[in-house]
Design a protein around this motif. Sequence first.
Motif, PDB file in Angstrom:
ATOM      1  N   LEU A  77      -2.040  11.290   1.849  1.00 52.46           N
ATOM      2  CA  LEU A  77      -2.896  12.363   2.372  1.00 52.46           C
ATOM      3  C   LEU A  77      -2.312  13.759   2.173  1.00 52.46           C
ATOM      4  O   LEU A  77      -3.043  14.705   1.917  1.00 52.46           O
ATOM      5  CB  LEU A  77      -3.170  12.138   3.860  1.00 52.46           C
ATOM      6  CG  LEU A  77      -4.052  10.942   4.207  1.00 52.46           C
ATOM      7  CD1 LEU A  77      -4.077  10.719   5.710  1.00 52.46           C
ATOM      8  CD2 LEU A  77      -5.460  11.141   3.675  1.00 52.46           C
ATOM      9  N   THR A  78      -1.001  13.886   2.328  1.00 52.56           N
ATOM     10  CA  THR A  78      -0.395  15.224   2.309  1.00 52.56           C
ATOM     11  C   THR A  78       0.475  15.480   1.094  1.00 52.56           C
ATOM     12  O   THR A  78       0.758  16.628   0.780  1.00 52.56           O
ATOM     13  CB  THR A  78       0.470  15.442   3.563  1.00 52.56           C
ATOM     14  OG1 THR A  78       1.602  14.561   3.517  1.00 52.56           O
ATOM     15  CG2 THR A  78      -0.319  15.229   4.840  1.00 52.56           C
ATOM     16  N   GLY A  79       0.948  14.413   0.455  1.00 52.96           N
ATOM     17  CA  GLY A  79       1.890  14.585  -0.650  1.00 52.96           C
ATOM     18  C   GLY A  79       3.321  14.778  -0.175  1.00 52.96           C
ATOM     19  O   GLY A  79       4.229  14.990  -0.966  1.00 52.96           O
ATOM     20  N   TRP A  80       3.522  14.702   1.137  1.00 58.70           N
ATOM     21  CA  TRP A  80       4.861  14.853   1.723  1.00 58.70           C
ATOM     22  C   TRP A  80       5.426  13.473   2.065  1.00 58.70           C
ATOM     23  O   TRP A  80       4.703  12.588   2.521  1.00 58.70           O
ATOM     24  CB  TRP A  80       4.785  15.670   3.008  1.00 58.70           C
ATOM     25  CG  TRP A  80       4.707  17.134   2.824  1.00 58.70           C
ATOM     26  CD1 TRP A  80       4.004  17.825   1.882  1.00 58.70           C
ATOM     27  CD2 TRP A  80       5.362  18.103   3.621  1.00 58.70           C
ATOM     28  NE1 TRP A  80       4.171  19.169   2.048  1.00 58.70           N
ATOM     29  CE2 TRP A  80       5.007  19.369   3.113  1.00 58.70           C
ATOM     30  CE3 TRP A  80       6.207  18.036   4.719  1.00 58.70           C
ATOM     31  CZ2 TRP A  80       5.485  20.553   3.666  1.00 58.70           C
ATOM     32  CZ3 TRP A  80       6.663  19.220   5.267  1.00 58.70           C
ATOM     33  CH2 TRP A  80       6.310  20.463   4.739  1.00 58.70           C
ATOM     34  N   TYR A  81       6.736  13.333   1.863  1.00 59.07           N
ATOM     35  CA  TYR A  81       7.410  12.099   2.281  1.00 59.07           C
ATOM     36  C   TYR A  81       7.560  12.115   3.795  1.00 59.07           C
ATOM     37  O   TYR A  81       8.047  13.085   4.367  1.00 59.07           O
ATOM     38  CB  TYR A  81       8.802  11.986   1.651  1.00 59.07           C
ATOM     39  CG  TYR A  81       8.791  11.890   0.150  1.00 59.07           C
ATOM     40  CD1 TYR A  81       8.213  10.803  -0.489  1.00 59.07           C
ATOM     41  CD2 TYR A  81       9.367  12.879  -0.629  1.00 59.07           C
ATOM     42  CE1 TYR A  81       8.202  10.708  -1.868  1.00 59.07           C
ATOM     43  CE2 TYR A  81       9.371  12.796  -2.009  1.00 59.07           C
ATOM     44  CZ  TYR A  81       8.783  11.705  -2.622  1.00 59.07           C
ATOM     45  OH  TYR A  81       8.776  11.616  -3.984  1.00 59.07           O
ATOM     46  N   PRO A 117       0.832  -1.205   0.000  1.00 59.41           N
ATOM     47  CA  PRO A 117       0.000   0.000   0.000  1.00 59.41           C
ATOM     48  C   PRO A 117       0.871   1.262   0.000  1.00 59.41           C
ATOM     49  O   PRO A 117       2.018   1.246   0.438  1.00 59.41           O
ATOM     50  CB  PRO A 117      -0.807  -0.109   1.292  1.00 59.41           C
ATOM     51  CG  PRO A 117      -0.106  -1.117   2.128  1.00 59.41           C
ATOM     52  CD  PRO A 117       0.703  -1.985   1.219  1.00 59.41           C
ATOM     53  N   THR A 118       0.297   2.356  -0.482  1.00 57.39           N
ATOM     54  CA  THR A 118       0.997   3.644  -0.480  1.00 57.39           C
ATOM     55  C   THR A 118       1.096   4.157   0.951  1.00 57.39           C
ATOM     56  O   THR A 118       0.201   3.921   1.766  1.00 57.39           O
ATOM     57  CB  THR A 118       0.216   4.659  -1.336  1.00 57.39           C
ATOM     58  OG1 THR A 118       0.057   4.110  -2.635  1.00 57.39           O
ATOM     59  CG2 THR A 118       0.922   5.980  -1.430  1.00 57.39           C
ATOM     60  N   CYS A 119       2.144   4.891   1.237  1.00 60.90           N
ATOM     61  CA  CYS A 119       2.323   5.508   2.559  1.00 60.90           C
ATOM     62  C   CYS A 119       1.131   6.425   2.840  1.00 60.90           C
ATOM     63  O   CYS A 119       0.803   7.281   2.015  1.00 60.90           O
ATOM     64  CB  CYS A 119       3.624   6.305   2.574  1.00 60.90           C
ATOM     65  SG  CYS A 119       3.831   7.336   4.041  1.00 60.90           S
ATOM     66  N   ASN A 138      11.342  17.185   2.131  1.00 61.08           N
ATOM     67  CA  ASN A 138      10.252  17.643   1.279  1.00 61.08           C
ATOM     68  C   ASN A 138      10.501  19.024   0.678  1.00 61.08           C
ATOM     69  O   ASN A 138       9.651  19.541  -0.043  1.00 61.08           O
ATOM     70  CB  ASN A 138       8.939  17.650   2.071  1.00 61.08           C
ATOM     71  CG  ASN A 138       8.458  16.243   2.344  1.00 61.08           C
ATOM     72  OD1 ASN A 138       7.975  15.569   1.451  1.00 61.08           O
ATOM     73  ND2 ASN A 138       8.646  15.777   3.577  1.00 61.08           N
ATOM     74  N   LEU A 139      11.632  19.637   0.979  1.00 58.36           N
ATOM     75  CA  LEU A 139      11.957  20.955   0.419  1.00 58.36           C
ATOM     76  C   LEU A 139      12.708  20.785  -0.902  1.00 58.36           C
ATOM     77  O   LEU A 139      13.470  19.826  -1.076  1.00 58.36           O
ATOM     78  CB  LEU A 139      12.793  21.750   1.421  1.00 58.36           C
ATOM     79  CG  LEU A 139      12.066  22.088   2.733  1.00 58.36           C
ATOM     80  CD1 LEU A 139      13.003  22.804   3.694  1.00 58.36           C
ATOM     81  CD2 LEU A 139      10.826  22.930   2.471  1.00 58.36           C
TER      82      LEU A 139
END
Length: 148
Positions: free
Chosen positions: A58-62, A51-53, A139-140
Amino acid sequence: MTGSTPVQGPPAGRTQRRGGALLRPLGVGAAAAVGAVLVAFVDPHEPGHYPTCPSLGLTGWYCPGCGGLRMTHSLMHGDVGQAFGMNPLVMLLLPVFAYLWIRWTVSAARGVPMRSVLLRPRVLYAFLGVLGLYWILRNLPFAQVLAP
């Protein structure tokens, strides 16, 4: 044989507690080994196997753990460079986790509580701070090298 006293060993409860305490670290070690072998055989680089994280979905952030399955897969296949690229922080922390697991196992085998400098509140708070900073940095745009 009247009048002789039987030879007594350690109290039965203490031996059972020590054995029960040893089951915990051994169970964690066995679960980690089974998980690593599973990830070695079921490639997380191919979509649809896992499954996806939830954080990424939900946020698009790693999150700090994103890339961990791919790191484990690469590590189990001997590709240390690719494994490091998937999740550098977890890769650097693997020896710390191994050390703590060994200390836990030895303490359980001896029947004494585990004490480690790494488990003191200051160290744990510093670890949480590093984890939070890593979460933000990966994430930056300028720190894409930290992204999986």
